[in-house]
Design a protein around this motif. Sequence first.
Motif, short mmCIF file in Angstrom:
data_model
loop_
_atom_site.label_atom_id
_atom_site.label_comp_id
_atom_site.label_asym_id
_atom_site.label_seq_id
_atom_site.Cartn_x
_atom_site.Cartn_y
_atom_site.Cartn_z
N THR A 411 19.46 84.47 77.32
CA THR A 411 18.90 84.99 78.57
C THR A 411 19.38 84.16 79.75
OG1 THR A 411 16.92 85.83 77.46
CG2 THR A 411 16.76 85.42 79.82
N ILE A 412 19.86 84.84 80.81
CA ILE A 412 20.30 84.12 82.01
C ILE A 412 19.29 84.27 83.16
CG2 ILE A 412 22.74 84.29 81.43
CD1 ILE A 412 22.97 86.59 83.43
N ALA A 413 18.41 85.27 83.09
CA ALA A 413 17.36 85.44 84.11
C ALA A 413 16.20 86.17 83.46
CB ALA A 413 17.90 86.25 85.30
N LYS A 414 14.98 85.71 83.75
CA LYS A 414 13.81 86.35 83.16
C LYS A 414 12.92 86.93 84.25
CE LYS A 414 10.75 82.30 82.86
NZ LYS A 414 9.94 81.43 81.98
N ASP A 415 12.02 87.81 83.83
CA ASP A 415 11.05 88.45 84.73
C ASP A 415 11.73 89.04 85.97
OD1 ASP A 415 9.01 87.87 82.99
OD2 ASP A 415 8.41 86.04 84.01
N VAL A 416 12.78 89.83 85.71
CA VAL A 416 13.54 90.43 86.81
C VAL A 416 12.85 91.73 87.25
CG1 VAL A 416 15.80 91.25 87.59
CG2 VAL A 416 15.66 89.47 85.82
N LYS A 417 12.47 91.78 88.53
CA LYS A 417 11.77 92.94 89.09
C LYS A 417 12.58 93.51 90.24
CE LYS A 417 7.51 90.31 88.37
NZ LYS A 417 6.42 89.61 89.08
N ILE A 418 12.43 94.82 90.42
CA ILE A 418 13.10 95.51 91.52
C ILE A 418 12.04 96.26 92.33
CG2 ILE A 418 14.79 97.30 92.15
CD1 ILE A 418 16.32 96.64 89.62
N GLN A 419 12.12 96.13 93.66
CA GLN A 419 11.24 96.91 94.53
C GLN A 419 12.10 97.55 95.63
OE1 GLN A 419 8.02 95.20 97.32
NE2 GLN A 419 6.81 96.17 95.68
N VAL A 420 11.98 98.88 95.74
CA VAL A 420 12.76 99.64 96.70
C VAL A 420 11.84 100.19 97.77
CG1 VAL A 420 14.41 101.53 97.03
CG2 VAL A 420 14.37 100.27 94.86
N GLU A 421 12.19 99.96 99.05
CA GLU A 421 11.48 100.58 100.15
C GLU A 421 12.40 101.61 100.80
OE1 GLU A 421 9.26 99.69 104.44
OE2 GLU A 421 10.10 98.01 103.27
N PHE A 422 11.95 102.86 100.79
CA PHE A 422 12.74 103.95 101.36
C PHE A 422 12.39 104.15 102.83
CE2 PHE A 422 12.73 104.73 96.82
CZ PHE A 422 14.03 105.10 96.57
N ASN A 423 13.39 104.47 103.61
CA ASN A 423 13.21 104.72 105.04
C ASN A 423 12.77 106.17 105.24
OD1 ASN A 423 13.35 105.01 107.79
ND2 ASN A 423 15.54 104.52 107.96
N PRO A 424 11.52 106.42 105.69
CA PRO A 424 11.04 107.80 105.86
C PRO A 424 11.85 108.61 106.87
CG PRO A 424 9.21 106.23 105.92
CD PRO A 424 10.46 105.44 106.00
N ALA A 425 12.56 107.92 107.78
CA ALA A 425 13.40 108.64 108.74
C ALA A 425 14.60 109.27 108.05
CB ALA A 425 13.87 107.69 109.83
N LYS A 426 14.94 108.78 106.86
CA LYS A 426 16.10 109.28 106.13
C LYS A 426 15.74 109.98 104.82
CE LYS A 426 19.33 107.68 108.90
NZ LYS A 426 20.30 108.58 109.56
N VAL A 427 14.61 109.60 104.25
CA VAL A 427 14.25 110.10 102.91
C VAL A 427 12.85 110.70 102.95
CG1 VAL A 427 13.93 109.48 100.49
CG2 VAL A 427 15.66 108.28 101.85
N GLN A 428 12.75 111.98 102.53
CA GLN A 428 11.42 112.62 102.44
C GLN A 428 10.70 112.21 101.16
OE1 GLN A 428 10.70 116.90 103.73
NE2 GLN A 428 12.89 116.92 103.31
N ALA A 429 11.46 112.21 100.07
CA ALA A 429 10.86 111.93 98.76
C ALA A 429 11.92 111.35 97.84
CB ALA A 429 10.25 113.19 98.18
N TYR A 430 11.45 110.66 96.80
CA TYR A 430 12.37 110.03 95.86
C TYR A 430 11.79 110.16 94.46
CZ TYR A 430 8.88 106.34 96.00
OH TYR A 430 7.71 105.64 95.91
N ARG A 431 12.67 110.01 93.46
CA ARG A 431 12.25 110.05 92.06
C ARG A 431 13.12 109.08 91.27
NH1 ARG A 431 13.09 112.62 87.08
NH2 ARG A 431 15.11 113.47 87.72
N LEU A 432 12.49 108.12 90.62
CA LEU A 432 13.21 107.19 89.75
C LEU A 432 13.47 107.90 88.43
CD1 LEU A 432 14.30 104.36 89.05
CD2 LEU A 432 11.96 103.70 88.43
N ILE A 433 14.72 107.97 88.02
CA ILE A 433 15.08 108.66 86.77
C ILE A 433 14.95 107.69 85.61
CG2 ILE A 433 16.90 109.91 85.56
CD1 ILE A 433 18.02 110.75 88.25
N GLY A 434 13.95 107.92 84.77
CA GLY A 434 13.69 107.00 83.66
C GLY A 434 12.81 105.85 84.10
N TYR A 435 12.76 104.80 83.27
CA TYR A 435 11.97 103.59 83.52
C TYR A 435 10.46 103.88 83.57
CZ TYR A 435 16.31 101.12 84.60
OH TYR A 435 17.55 100.56 84.51
N GLU A 436 10.03 105.00 82.99
CA GLU A 436 8.60 105.34 83.03
C GLU A 436 7.73 104.27 82.38
OE1 GLU A 436 10.71 109.29 83.48
OE2 GLU A 436 10.95 107.53 82.17
#
Length: 592
Positions: A411-436
């Motif tokens: 292992t080279i990195a542990k507890d890796v998290k991703i957080q995405v903030e979408f710009n409402p001026a550009k994006v109405q809605a989003y859907r993450l494919i997988g990772y449920e």
Amino acid sequence: MNIILLLFVSTLLNISVEAEVISGTVTDENNRPLPGVNITVEGTNTVTQTNFDGKYTIKAEEGDKLVFSYIGYKTAKIKVGDKKVIDVALKPDFTALEEQIVVTGIQNSQLRIRGVATHLPPQRESYNQIEENIFKSTNTTPLSTFSIDVDKASYSNVRRMINNGQKVHKDAVKIEEMLNYFNYDYAQPAGEHPFAIHTAVAETPWNSDTRLVKIALQGKTIPLDDVPASNLVFLLDVSGSMNSQNKLPLLKSAFKLLTAQLREEDKVAIVVYAGAAGVVLPSTKGSDKKAIFEAIDNLSAGGSTAGGEGIELAYKIAQENFIENGNNRVILATDGDFNVGASSDRAMGELIEEKRDTGIFLTALGFGMGNYQDSKLETLAQKGNGNHAYIDTMQEAKRVLGTEFGGTIYTIAKDVKIQVEFNPAKVQAYRLIGYENRLLNNEDFNDDKKDAGELGSGHTVTALYEIIPAGVNSKYLKDIDDLKYSDRKIKSSSEELLTVKFRYQKPEGSKSILITKSLKDEVEPMDADFKFASAVALFGMQLRESEFTNNAPESLVISLADAGRGEDPEGYRAEFIRLVKTVNTGQTMNEE
């Protein structure tokens, strides 16, 4: 004169016949290639396997016999003549199938093995239920947070089902694990962090009203010579449920392959469990391969499955031989069928969580079919700072424990998290494919005590978001009432589409490190890797009968995968295309 003639004949008889390279293709009764077929020169140690296209090469002499063996098919013996190309079509062995495939449950189920329908009870395989991610409004939910996932078990398990002609279990299809099975040509990290970040946005191939965002990580590849000394404990299931050809015998071969790569500074112990757990090999230097091989060869299956007791003992042995600043890991190999002691997914998860703070990582390897407990192994890997793979053939064992050995055990990195903030001026809605099964609460992102996924040496992580741009009408948009106590004003008119943040900890650390990267609203043509990843995602959605495929035809998966195949030196992408075609052919046959 007679003496000269005798000497000449004697010389001819003593000339050794030089081995020739024999090649060919092995297919099934429907002329489809068979990967993983064992080919042996009878009476010798010369052996090889067919690749994903059913092709093989082997050295043999004229007069030798080539033995072709494959689970569920009759063994074929072919005498080598003057031909250098020998193609073989294997025939199903129904008797062998009845002996090798043992499942229990309700009656009147049907299993199709390579196009041949066989009536068998349904399998008692276990999978966590997946509720597919839907589109979320950026006005009410602008943040999306999840843990990375480098597990690849779902793809090889789905491949096994397709190759056996079975209907693919919906919850066995974890799109993120299918995406991350494949290697992509992402640039290596150049800075201080152990991974590089790659982002892109393009038109969605299956829906002209949406766009596809790719967020990818490329882990730094650490040469094996630079990997710290390893303290490994093989925790091997030898219970009665492992007593079939694609379980314990395959497990033995796989762990010999792993052992062959150990160095003198490495050490390994072997713990087994059935009705009870025990140590069959104390911690031994990696250079003493003879002792390790003998311990593996002497394994046999029988009894019930005391998995909890085995885990306790394995971690105890690992702790006793702990290497400071080293690579300390338990490698569990099982079909996951725990039935003595701690056995429920929750109980096993709690047991592993107790061990997580010891600094010992976990790798969970699944084997077999019929009672494969994917849900348990997924839980163990997630709770135990580890990874999870499913080994269906020796070829997959070579990939997981050979080609990708470093990523599997280091292992080279542990507890890796991703957080995405979408710009409402550009994006109405989003859907993450997988990772449920990897979703996190937004608050978890800044909580260093909240467990997340681990990144191994050389591993890649790919995540895809499907987004609905601002101003676009879509059938997937749902009405939300106006809020009574707050408004939905957009604070920025930035040209950024989104901002993505990453948190990770060093393997020996406990405080996270933050990285931030923004992505501009600039649509570009897909490169080969993006096309292939989108093909895999769409195929997974089709297998899950997702409502978001937009009725895209199966041919689109094949065209995207063909366009994204690239050099494909090991043939994994070509194999994917074959699997898609196999599923489509099978569906057509069933409809007829």
